[in-house]
Scaffold this motif. Structure first.
Motif, PDB file in Angstrom:
ATOM      1  N   SER A 132       0.840  -1.201   0.000  1.00  0.00           N
ATOM      2  CA  SER A 132       0.000   0.000   0.000  1.00  0.00           C
ATOM      3  C   SER A 132       0.869   1.244   0.000  1.00  0.00           C
ATOM      4  CB  SER A 132      -0.914  -0.003   1.222  1.00  0.00           C
ATOM      5  OG  SER A 132      -0.148   0.129   2.397  1.00  0.00           O
TER       6      SER A 132
ATOM      7  N   TYR B  71      -2.239  -2.149  -4.035  1.00  0.00           N
ATOM      8  CA  TYR B  71      -2.897  -0.859  -3.970  1.00  0.00           C
ATOM      9  C   TYR B  71      -2.287  -0.080  -5.141  1.00  0.00           C
ATOM     10  CZ  TYR B  71      -4.393  -1.329   1.028  1.00  0.00           C
ATOM     11  OH  TYR B  71      -4.969  -1.687   2.228  1.00  0.00           O
TER      12      TYR B  71
ATOM     13  N   LYS C  13      -3.527   4.410  -5.394  1.00  0.00           N
ATOM     14  CA  LYS C  13      -3.759   4.964  -4.067  1.00  0.00           C
ATOM     15  C   LYS C  13      -3.483   6.458  -4.132  1.00  0.00           C
ATOM     16  CE  LYS C  13      -2.618   4.529   0.766  1.00  0.00           C
ATOM     17  NZ  LYS C  13      -1.936   3.700   1.775  1.00  0.00           N
TER      18      LYS C  13
END
Ligand code: PBG
Length: 329
Positions: free
Chosen positions: A171, A198, A201
């Protein structure tokens, strides 16, 4: 496309009764569409409210089994673990991320031992729960280093895979990490460990309550704009997804959710890959505003959740996932 006209054509005909509306409904939700985030904290017998997220708590490890039992009984396919690391274990390099006795590692072992493969476990790959500055990677002169951070993330990934993590979810938004993590996983015997990137993001203002929940809020110096995406951009989101697919991502995430339905839809239309949406903490706080755990606006919540499906999301990470019985029809 239109095959008749008024008065012979009346779209309200099929809306008149509930059975008919149900018959022609295009989208719906089931527990299979949800991932439940769990915030972990050290200690015993703890269930700590998070002020900015009414109805969400941090739990000590001895309290999580019954939550997971419930999640399995309700048919949830996966949980996501997020540690609130003790202040004294955070440092500039975030070395606690690689401690095989850290909170996430202990949780993984406990959950795997007890629940086997009855539910999937997803873990963030990023350093922000562990750094004293709250950034997702290694800092040099207030800049988050890319390649050096990726080297640490590779080790974090392998450690979490060893401990039983089913789905690694980088992430951090470093360049090139999906390919490098995939390669190292394969080399180390974790060919079947999935990667949920991710990929998209955004550097968002909707993450505030989460940073409060994991205890990185007061620490964060500056912002994350030199690695997370600019919310003015959408073509760039498609470039990110294309790269991560090429590097070996099994699934991709778009985050936040509600303000980015256009991105979910265009990722889904451009790439035939599972797309997950993250209904983030700030969205949760807004929808839960002032209701103090009572879900009186459950219809508003349902409507928001359905919009993710309409946009094309395969599943949704949602802090409401432990209360679906109160939300889904
Ligand atoms: C950090 C991380 C964040 C979230 C999930 N993982 C916050 C951030 O990037 O600062 C946000 C989730 C939420 O707001 O619910 N790697």
């Amino acid at each position: 496309m239109i095959t008749g006209k008024f008065p012979s054509l009346r779209l309200r005909r099929s809306r008149k009764n509930s059975w008919s509306r149900r018959l022609i409904e295009e989208n719906n939700l089931s527990p299979n569409d949800f991932i439940l985030p769990l915030f972990l904290i050290e200690g015993k017998n703890k269930k700590q409210p998070i002020k900015s997220m009414p109805g969400v708590y941090r739990y000590s490890l001895d309290k999580i089994s019954h939550l997971i039992d419930k999640a399995i009984n309700n048919g949830l396919p996966m949980i996501a673990l997020f540690p609130n690391t003790d202040m004294k274990k955070k440092n500039f390099l975030g070395t606690e991320a690689l401690n095989e006795n850290n909170l996430v590692c202990r949780a993984l072992q406990l959950i795997k031992k007890r629940f086997k493969n009855d539910i999937g476990i997803m873990c963030d790959v990023a350093l922000d729960p562990y750094t004293s500055h709250g950034h997702d990677g290694l800092l040099d002169n207030n800049y988050v280093l890319n390649d050096e951070t990726v080297d640490v993330l590779i080790n974090q990934s392998i450690l979490q895979a060893q401990m039983g993590c089913d789905v690694l979810a980088p992430s951090d938004m470093m360049d090139g990490r999906i390919g490098k993590i995939r390669k190292s996983l394969d080399k180390n015997g974790f060919k079947m460990t999935q990667i949920l990137s991710y990929a998209v993001k955004y550097s968002s203002n909707f993450y505030g309550p989460f940073r409060d929940a994991v205890g990185s809020k007061g620490l964060l110096k500056g912002d994350k704009k030199n690695y997370q995406m600019d919310f003015r951009n959408s073509d760039e989101a498609l470039r990110e997804v294309a790269l991560d697919i090429k590097e070996g991502a099994d699934m991709v995430m778009v985050k936040p959710g509600l303000p980015y339905l256009d991105i979910i839809k265009s990722v889904k239309e451009n790439f035939k890959i599972p797309v997950l949406a993250y209904q983030v903490s700030g969205e949760y706080s807004l929808l839960s505003n002032g209701i103090n755990n009572k879900l009186i606006n459950k219809d508003v919540i349902l409507e928001s959740l359905i919009s993710f499906k309409r946009a094309g999301a395969n599943a949704i990470v949602s802090y409401y996932a432990d209360r679906l019985d109160k939300i889904l029809d």
